[in-house]
Design a protein around this motif. Structure first.
Motif, PDB file in Angstrom:
ATOM      1  N   GLU A   1       0.763  -1.227  -0.237  1.00 17.46           N
ATOM      2  CA  GLU A   1       0.025  -0.030  -0.066  1.00 17.46           C
ATOM      3  C   GLU A   1       0.870   1.309   0.304  1.00 17.46           C
ATOM      4  O   GLU A   1       1.995   1.331   0.340  1.00 17.46           O
ATOM      5  CB  GLU A   1      -0.931   0.150   1.338  1.00 17.46           C
ATOM      6  N   SER A   2       0.222   2.435  -0.480  1.00 19.82           N
ATOM      7  CA  SER A   2       0.889   3.803  -0.336  1.00 19.82           C
ATOM      8  C   SER A   2      -0.263   4.697  -0.401  1.00 19.82           C
ATOM      9  O   SER A   2      -1.443   4.587  -0.842  1.00 19.82           O
ATOM     10  CB  SER A   2       1.805   3.850  -1.622  1.00 19.82           C
ATOM     11  N   GLY A   3       0.223   5.961  -0.021  1.00 20.92           N
ATOM     12  CA  GLY A   3      -0.714   7.056   0.078  1.00 20.92           C
ATOM     13  C   GLY A   3      -1.339   7.534   1.144  1.00 20.92           C
ATOM     14  O   GLY A   3      -2.075   8.416   1.285  1.00 20.92           O
ATOM     15  N   GLY A   4      -1.041   6.707   2.537  1.00 20.40           N
ATOM     16  CA  GLY A   4      -1.573   7.156   3.631  1.00 20.40           C
ATOM     17  C   GLY A   4      -0.938   8.477   4.031  1.00 20.40           C
ATOM     18  O   GLY A   4      -0.086   8.976   3.582  1.00 20.40           O
ATOM     19  N   GLY A   5      -1.747   9.098   5.175  1.00 19.93           N
ATOM     20  CA  GLY A   5      -1.011  10.217   5.669  1.00 19.93           C
ATOM     21  C   GLY A   5      -1.763  11.014   6.572  1.00 19.93           C
ATOM     22  O   GLY A   5      -3.082  10.437   7.271  1.00 19.93           O
ATOM     23  N   SER A   6      -1.703  12.268   6.995  1.00 17.36           N
ATOM     24  CA  SER A   6      -2.393  13.043   7.706  1.00 17.36           C
ATOM     25  C   SER A   6      -3.000  14.159   6.935  1.00 17.36           C
ATOM     26  O   SER A   6      -2.459  14.644   6.090  1.00 17.36           O
ATOM     27  CB  SER A   6      -1.498  13.661   8.944  1.00 17.36           C
ATOM     28  N   VAL A   7      -4.449  14.396   7.157  1.00 17.32           N
ATOM     29  CA  VAL A   7      -4.899  15.272   6.759  1.00 17.32           C
ATOM     30  C   VAL A   7      -6.360  16.215   7.557  1.00 17.32           C
ATOM     31  O   VAL A   7      -6.553  15.380   8.551  1.00 17.32           O
ATOM     32  CB  VAL A   7      -5.801  14.818   5.362  1.00 17.32           C
ATOM     33  N   GLN A   8      -6.756  17.184   7.382  1.00 14.69           N
ATOM     34  CA  GLN A   8      -7.595  17.596   8.017  1.00 14.69           C
ATOM     35  C   GLN A   8      -9.085  17.293   7.449  1.00 14.69           C
ATOM     36  O   GLN A   8      -9.216  16.954   6.544  1.00 14.69           O
ATOM     37  CB  GLN A   8      -7.386  19.266   7.684  1.00 14.69           C
ATOM     38  N   ALA A   9     -10.092  17.494   8.428  1.00 10.96           N
ATOM     39  CA  ALA A   9     -11.200  16.978   8.075  1.00 10.96           C
ATOM     40  C   ALA A   9     -11.677  17.932   6.807  1.00 10.96           C
ATOM     41  O   ALA A   9     -11.539  18.801   6.746  1.00 10.96           O
ATOM     42  CB  ALA A   9     -12.482  17.256   9.316  1.00 10.96           C
ATOM     43  N   GLY A  10     -12.508  16.985   5.959  1.00 12.54           N
ATOM     44  CA  GLY A  10     -12.873  17.551   4.683  1.00 12.54           C
ATOM     45  C   GLY A  10     -11.991  17.592   3.519  1.00 12.54           C
ATOM     46  O   GLY A  10     -12.310  17.659   2.457  1.00 12.54           O
ATOM     47  N   GLY A  11     -10.854  17.160   3.876  1.00  9.77           N
ATOM     48  CA  GLY A  11      -9.674  16.608   2.988  1.00  9.77           C
ATOM     49  C   GLY A  11      -9.575  15.461   2.280  1.00  9.77           C
ATOM     50  O   GLY A  11     -10.749  14.809   2.405  1.00  9.77           O
ATOM     51  N   SER A  12      -9.002  15.323   1.199  1.00  7.31           N
ATOM     52  CA  SER A  12      -8.883  13.902   0.623  1.00  7.31           C
ATOM     53  C   SER A  12      -7.250  13.350   0.379  1.00  7.31           C
ATOM     54  O   SER A  12      -6.559  13.921   0.607  1.00  7.31           O
ATOM     55  CB  SER A  12      -9.120  14.340  -0.878  1.00  7.31           C
ATOM     56  N   LEU A  13      -7.567  11.889   0.278  1.00  6.25           N
ATOM     57  CA  LEU A  13      -6.548  11.324   0.108  1.00  6.25           C
ATOM     58  C   LEU A  13      -6.820  10.175  -0.806  1.00  6.25           C
ATOM     59  O   LEU A  13      -7.730   9.710  -1.033  1.00  6.25           O
ATOM     60  CB  LEU A  13      -5.901  10.475   1.450  1.00  6.25           C
ATOM     61  N   ARG A  14      -5.533   9.428  -1.556  1.00  7.43           N
ATOM     62  CA  ARG A  14      -5.679   8.563  -2.353  1.00  7.43           C
ATOM     63  C   ARG A  14      -4.829   7.325  -1.928  1.00  7.43           C
ATOM     64  O   ARG A  14      -3.576   7.724  -1.927  1.00  7.43           O
ATOM     65  CB  ARG A  14      -5.578   8.964  -4.060  1.00  7.43           C
ATOM     66  N   LEU A  15      -5.512   6.094  -1.780  1.00  5.68           N
ATOM     67  CA  LEU A  15      -4.586   5.182  -1.491  1.00  5.68           C
ATOM     68  C   LEU A  15      -4.322   4.326  -2.843  1.00  5.68           C
ATOM     69  O   LEU A  15      -5.237   3.972  -3.381  1.00  5.68           O
ATOM     70  CB  LEU A  15      -5.262   4.228  -0.273  1.00  5.68           C
ATOM     71  N   SER A  16      -3.222   3.657  -2.865  1.00  2.00           N
ATOM     72  CA  SER A  16      -2.826   2.735  -3.927  1.00  2.00           C
ATOM     73  C   SER A  16      -2.364   1.371  -3.126  1.00  2.00           C
ATOM     74  O   SER A  16      -1.907   1.343  -2.215  1.00  2.00           O
ATOM     75  CB  SER A  16      -1.799   3.308  -4.674  1.00  2.00           C
ATOM     76  N   CYS A  17      -2.682   0.406  -3.992  1.00  2.00           N
ATOM     77  CA  CYS A  17      -1.944  -0.778  -3.429  1.00  2.00           C
ATOM     78  C   CYS A  17      -1.770  -1.792  -4.809  1.00  2.00           C
ATOM     79  O   CYS A  17      -2.621  -2.198  -5.767  1.00  2.00           O
ATOM     80  CB  CYS A  17      -3.274  -1.662  -2.896  1.00  2.00           C
ATOM     81  N   ALA A  18      -0.399  -2.057  -5.057  1.00  2.00           N
ATOM     82  CA  ALA A  18       0.047  -2.899  -5.986  1.00  2.00           C
ATOM     83  C   ALA A  18       0.100  -4.286  -5.578  1.00  2.00           C
ATOM     84  O   ALA A  18       0.905  -4.392  -4.745  1.00  2.00           O
ATOM     85  CB  ALA A  18       1.448  -2.233  -6.530  1.00  2.00           C
ATOM     86  N   ALA A  19      -0.345  -5.214  -6.301  1.00  2.00           N
ATOM     87  CA  ALA A  19      -0.023  -6.676  -6.108  1.00  2.00           C
ATOM     88  C   ALA A  19       1.016  -7.081  -6.917  1.00  2.00           C
ATOM     89  O   ALA A  19       1.221  -6.777  -8.193  1.00  2.00           O
ATOM     90  CB  ALA A  19      -1.333  -7.472  -6.612  1.00  2.00           C
ATOM     91  N   SER A  20       1.816  -8.040  -6.481  1.00  2.00           N
ATOM     92  CA  SER A  20       2.982  -8.911  -7.171  1.00  2.00           C
ATOM     93  C   SER A  20       2.860 -10.331  -6.929  1.00  2.00           C
ATOM     94  O   SER A  20       2.250 -10.777  -5.827  1.00  2.00           O
ATOM     95  CB  SER A  20       4.243  -8.169  -7.128  1.00  2.00           C
ATOM     96  N   GLY A  21       3.719 -10.990  -7.780  1.00  3.80           N
ATOM     97  CA  GLY A  21       3.736 -12.572  -7.326  1.00  3.80           C
ATOM     98  C   GLY A  21       2.708 -13.214  -8.208  1.00  3.80           C
ATOM     99  O   GLY A  21       2.797 -12.832  -9.304  1.00  3.80           O
ATOM    100  N   SER A  22       2.070 -13.929  -7.556  1.00  2.00           N
ATOM    101  CA  SER A  22       1.030 -14.874  -8.376  1.00  2.00           C
ATOM    102  C   SER A  22      -0.233 -14.391  -8.348  1.00  2.00           C
ATOM    103  O   SER A  22      -1.147 -14.576  -7.965  1.00  2.00           O
ATOM    104  CB  SER A  22       0.868 -16.193  -7.564  1.00  2.00           C
ATOM    105  N   ILE A  23      -0.175 -13.334  -9.278  1.00  4.67           N
ATOM    106  CA  ILE A  23      -1.357 -12.224  -9.439  1.00  4.67           C
ATOM    107  C   ILE A  23      -2.591 -12.920 -10.394  1.00  4.67           C
ATOM    108  O   ILE A  23      -3.556 -12.417 -10.209  1.00  4.67           O
ATOM    109  CB  ILE A  23      -0.820 -11.074 -10.137  1.00  4.67           C
ATOM    110  N   PHE A  24      -2.014 -13.959 -10.894  1.00  5.64           N
ATOM    111  CA  PHE A  24      -3.127 -14.420 -11.750  1.00  5.64           C
ATOM    112  C   PHE A  24      -4.278 -15.578 -10.862  1.00  5.64           C
ATOM    113  O   PHE A  24      -5.415 -15.698 -11.157  1.00  5.64           O
ATOM    114  CB  PHE A  24      -2.604 -15.684 -12.731  1.00  5.64           C
ATOM    115  N   TYR A  25      -3.989 -15.253  -9.451  1.00  4.15           N
ATOM    116  CA  TYR A  25      -4.767 -15.958  -8.527  1.00  4.15           C
ATOM    117  C   TYR A  25      -5.849 -14.917  -8.140  1.00  4.15           C
ATOM    118  O   TYR A  25      -6.981 -15.272  -7.679  1.00  4.15           O
ATOM    119  CB  TYR A  25      -4.062 -16.465  -7.292  1.00  4.15           C
TER     120      TYR A  25
END
Length: 124
Positions: free
Chosen positions: A6-30
């Protein structure tokens, strides 16, 4: 095996925005369904949003209209766009992936593979 980062976490004030990302690797065909869970201190982990390989989505009621889950199958990546954040959204957010789509719409379902988690803190 499947690894999720995962990436993209953090601190923000109420009303703000964040975008989280998650990259999979390895046996991704599963991988079929992917999603995001969260766990706040003293609370049970809850399913926040999930998406199947063909794009069906689930959202917990508390985030409907504010969060959007999406995925790029070519990149084996899932995203969580979080808008209008509230202090009660503060938690460790975990990316998850599953070998099937069967449980993706069921909030009590536990996915097969998990990331390490990323902290999201929303201050008032």
């Amino acid at each position: 095996q499947v690894q999720l980062v995962e990436s993209g976490g953090g601190s923000v004030q109420a009303g703000g925005s964040l975008r989280l990302s998650c990259a999979a690797s390895g046996s991704i065909f599963y991988i079929n369904a992917m999603g995001w869970y969260r766990q706040a201190p003293g609370k049970q982990r809850e399913m926040v949003a999930t998406i199947t390989k063909d794009g069906k989505t689930y959202y917990v009621d508390s985030v409907k209209g504010r969060f959007t889950i999406s995925r790029d199958n070519a990149k084996s990546t899932v995203y969580l766009q979080m808008n209008s954040l509230k202090p009660e959204d503060s938690a460790v957010y975990y990316c998850a992936a599953d070998r099937s789509n069967i449980g993706a719409m069921h909030p009590s379902y536990e996915f097969d593979y998990w990331g390490q988690g990323t902290q999201v803190t929303v201050s008032s």
